[in-house]
Design a protein around this motif. Sequence first.
Motif, short mmCIF file in Angstrom:
data_model
loop_
_atom_site.label_atom_id
_atom_site.label_comp_id
_atom_site.label_asym_id
_atom_site.label_seq_id
_atom_site.Cartn_x
_atom_site.Cartn_y
_atom_site.Cartn_z
N ARG A 273 53.98 40.31 33.84
CA ARG A 273 54.25 40.00 35.24
C ARG A 273 53.37 40.84 36.16
O ARG A 273 52.82 40.35 37.14
CB ARG A 273 55.72 40.24 35.55
CG ARG A 273 56.13 39.84 36.96
CD ARG A 273 57.62 40.04 37.19
NE ARG A 273 58.41 39.06 36.46
CZ ARG A 273 59.18 39.36 35.43
NH1 ARG A 273 59.28 40.59 35.00
NH2 ARG A 273 59.86 38.40 34.82
N THR A 274 53.23 42.12 35.81
CA THR A 274 52.43 43.01 36.64
C THR A 274 50.97 42.59 36.63
O THR A 274 50.31 42.55 37.67
CB THR A 274 52.56 44.46 36.15
OG1 THR A 274 53.94 44.83 36.13
CG2 THR A 274 51.80 45.41 37.05
N LEU A 275 50.47 42.26 35.44
CA LEU A 275 49.08 41.83 35.34
C LEU A 275 48.86 40.51 36.08
O LEU A 275 47.81 40.30 36.69
CB LEU A 275 48.68 41.69 33.87
CG LEU A 275 48.50 43.00 33.11
CD1 LEU A 275 48.17 42.71 31.65
CD2 LEU A 275 47.43 43.85 33.73
N ALA A 276 49.86 39.62 36.02
CA ALA A 276 49.73 38.35 36.71
C ALA A 276 49.66 38.57 38.21
O ALA A 276 48.93 37.86 38.92
CB ALA A 276 50.92 37.46 36.36
N GLN A 277 50.40 39.55 38.72
CA GLN A 277 50.40 39.83 40.15
C GLN A 277 49.12 40.55 40.57
O GLN A 277 48.56 40.31 41.63
CB GLN A 277 51.62 40.68 40.52
CG GLN A 277 52.94 39.93 40.39
CD GLN A 277 54.14 40.83 40.62
OE1 GLN A 277 54.02 42.05 40.61
NE2 GLN A 277 55.31 40.23 40.81
N ALA A 278 48.67 41.48 39.78
CA ALA A 278 47.55 42.33 40.18
C ALA A 278 46.20 41.78 39.71
O ALA A 278 45.16 42.27 40.12
CB ALA A 278 47.74 43.73 39.63
N GLY A 279 46.21 40.80 38.83
CA GLY A 279 44.97 40.32 38.21
C GLY A 279 44.78 41.03 36.89
O GLY A 279 45.29 42.12 36.70
N ALA A 280 44.06 40.41 35.97
CA ALA A 280 43.84 41.04 34.67
C ALA A 280 43.04 42.32 34.85
O ALA A 280 41.87 42.30 35.25
CB ALA A 280 43.12 40.07 33.74
N LEU A 281 43.68 43.44 34.58
CA LEU A 281 43.08 44.74 34.90
C LEU A 281 41.77 44.97 34.16
O LEU A 281 40.79 45.45 34.74
CB LEU A 281 44.08 45.86 34.60
CG LEU A 281 43.61 47.27 34.91
CD1 LEU A 281 43.23 47.39 36.37
CD2 LEU A 281 44.69 48.28 34.55
N SER A 282 41.75 44.64 32.89
CA SER A 282 40.51 44.87 32.15
C SER A 282 39.36 44.04 32.72
O SER A 282 38.21 44.50 32.75
CB SER A 282 40.71 44.53 30.66
OG SER A 282 41.09 43.18 30.51
N ALA A 283 39.67 42.82 33.19
CA ALA A 283 38.62 41.99 33.80
C ALA A 283 38.17 42.57 35.13
O ALA A 283 36.98 42.54 35.47
CB ALA A 283 39.13 40.56 34.00
N VAL A 284 39.11 43.12 35.89
CA VAL A 284 38.77 43.77 37.15
C VAL A 284 37.76 44.88 36.91
O VAL A 284 36.79 45.05 37.65
CB VAL A 284 40.04 44.34 37.82
CG1 VAL A 284 39.69 45.27 38.98
CG2 VAL A 284 40.93 43.21 38.33
N ILE A 285 38.00 45.64 35.82
CA ILE A 285 37.11 46.77 35.53
C ILE A 285 35.76 46.29 35.01
O ILE A 285 34.71 46.68 35.53
CB ILE A 285 37.79 47.70 34.51
CG1 ILE A 285 39.05 48.33 35.13
CG2 ILE A 285 36.82 48.79 34.05
CD1 ILE A 285 39.88 49.12 34.14
N THR A 286 35.77 45.44 33.99
CA THR A 286 34.50 45.03 33.37
C THR A 286 33.64 44.20 34.33
O THR A 286 32.42 44.28 34.28
CB THR A 286 34.77 44.23 32.08
OG1 THR A 286 35.60 43.10 32.38
CG2 THR A 286 35.46 45.10 31.05
N GLN A 287 34.30 43.41 35.20
CA GLN A 287 33.55 42.56 36.14
C GLN A 287 33.31 43.25 37.48
O GLN A 287 32.76 42.64 38.40
CB GLN A 287 34.30 41.24 36.34
CG GLN A 287 34.43 40.42 35.09
CD GLN A 287 35.33 39.20 35.28
OE1 GLN A 287 35.59 38.78 36.41
NE2 GLN A 287 35.83 38.65 34.19
N ARG A 288 33.73 44.52 37.57
CA ARG A 288 33.52 45.30 38.81
C ARG A 288 34.10 44.55 40.02
O ARG A 288 33.46 44.48 41.08
CB ARG A 288 32.05 45.56 39.07
CG ARG A 288 31.41 46.75 38.37
CD ARG A 288 31.54 46.77 36.90
NE ARG A 288 30.68 47.79 36.29
CZ ARG A 288 30.66 48.03 35.00
NH1 ARG A 288 31.41 47.34 34.16
NH2 ARG A 288 29.87 48.97 34.51
#
Length: 535
Positions: A273-288
């Motif tokens: 649920r948290t990842l769905a709300q905030a966006g996939a965290l690992s993708a946020v990091i790797t895709q800057r």
Amino acid sequence: MSIDPRRLLGLAFASADLLVELRGGQVRLALGAAQRIMGRSEAALMGAAWSALFHPDDRPLMDAVLASADDGQRRGPIVLRLADDQARHVGVILRALPENEGRISCAVTAAQASAPALKPGELQPRESFDDIAKGLFEAARATGMELELAMVEFAGLGAMRDGLSPSEAAELDVRVAGAVRAESHGGSAATQLSQDRFALVRSRDEQSETMLKRLSRIVNAEASAHVVPLENAAPPSRALRALRYALDDFLRAGLKEGPPANLTEAMNRSVKRTLAQAGALSAVITQRRFNLAFQPVVALSTGQAHHHEALVRFEDGASPFAMIRMAEEFDLIEELDKVVVEQVIKRLANDYEGKLKLAVNISGRTIVSETFVDHIDRMLARFDNAKGRLIFEITETSAIDDLPYANQNIQALRSMGSMVCLDDFGAGSASFAYLQQLNLDIVKIDGCYVRELADNSRDGAMVRHLVQMCRDLKIRTVAEMVETPEVEDIVRSAGVDFAQGWLYGKAAEKPSPALRHTAPVRAMARRAGASESWG
């Protein structure tokens, strides 16, 4: 003396140093090491009011246990302080056997305090609850004890409390806290999450419906719950992480879904649920998928922007604090810190005039990483013109576990021409230990001590003493949350070197001069050991 066999059965239900029988709240029989356990002889216990034998702050807990001692049910163990000797604790287990004429049998043993003492109406704060839960996880893993997490919600409890007078509300708080503690392991493993929601860790030895009936009756509000088994095989650190996410999820969403099968599933739900709300965290990091904002830090000796702090802003507007905490919980914080530092270094490298200086935050976990310093070394080798213009601010969102190793890494960063700052000094319990064991260039004084300086002489004294201590250690200081000219004057007169806050400008897309240009004042003598490149 002839004793009814049923009474003997009630007294022998558990191994104990002292066996006590109660009726009508009074001691009617005492057998065993009364003097050693309770500090009174068996004869002296006879006829005594049972609750009165315990510390006044613990009596509501004992009263709640007695009130919920239904026929055939085992209650406890709970740990209490004695009235006559607060340093002495006892563990108590109660059982009311059917058809035993209302008698309650108690097994009493010597015990150690398992949690911080509480006042009537209090429950453990979340931090203490986490510590207690972790200790129980470790004990369960070692002994095979079966535990479960109960997330309890009382329908309309907050509204009920709001409709009461202050004295009535206080009485309700005492009753609720006693009832919830009585269901927890040791009488201490319970916490309040909101007006209506509570959490407790308890032994898995009865149906949750029985617990809910007791709670509903004592509190006079309908109780419902998710009861989640705790897996003994899971490492305590993972179990604690799962518990935190499960509780945060329960606090946010309540009991909307069906109960999870175990704590791992509860964590997975929360994480999903948290990842769905905030966006996939690992993708946020790797895709800057983030941007940087820049807030000026002003030299109080000149009134000019000395450097800027680079702050992370996520594209979807997610809270930086929440995302950083999530990164720490998922062990992704080092990767996030690395990519943020990369962007900061590239920004410095693109400043061809070589005047821009930037500070970047890194977690307490990152500074003890074996690979972080090597990564920074390689980055600065690629962008050589960024050297000498970078400062690392170590945050206390995550505790530093290995201070000697952290200091080794700090000195390595300093040897590359960077400065190192301890962020938010005073906000964390370990600030002074960090200052004692880490060789730093700058300390940033937490805004909670700075913001109200104009109205609070105590905070002013604290800031002055801290600045003097840092001066003795050849460490510069930054005051954050400087928002008024009055506070600026106070921190300058206290000897603070730099200031940051809305008085000089909010975080912006581009580094900009400070909004407030204070008239220059006589600069203080440069402290020995300070980096010349920072002016």
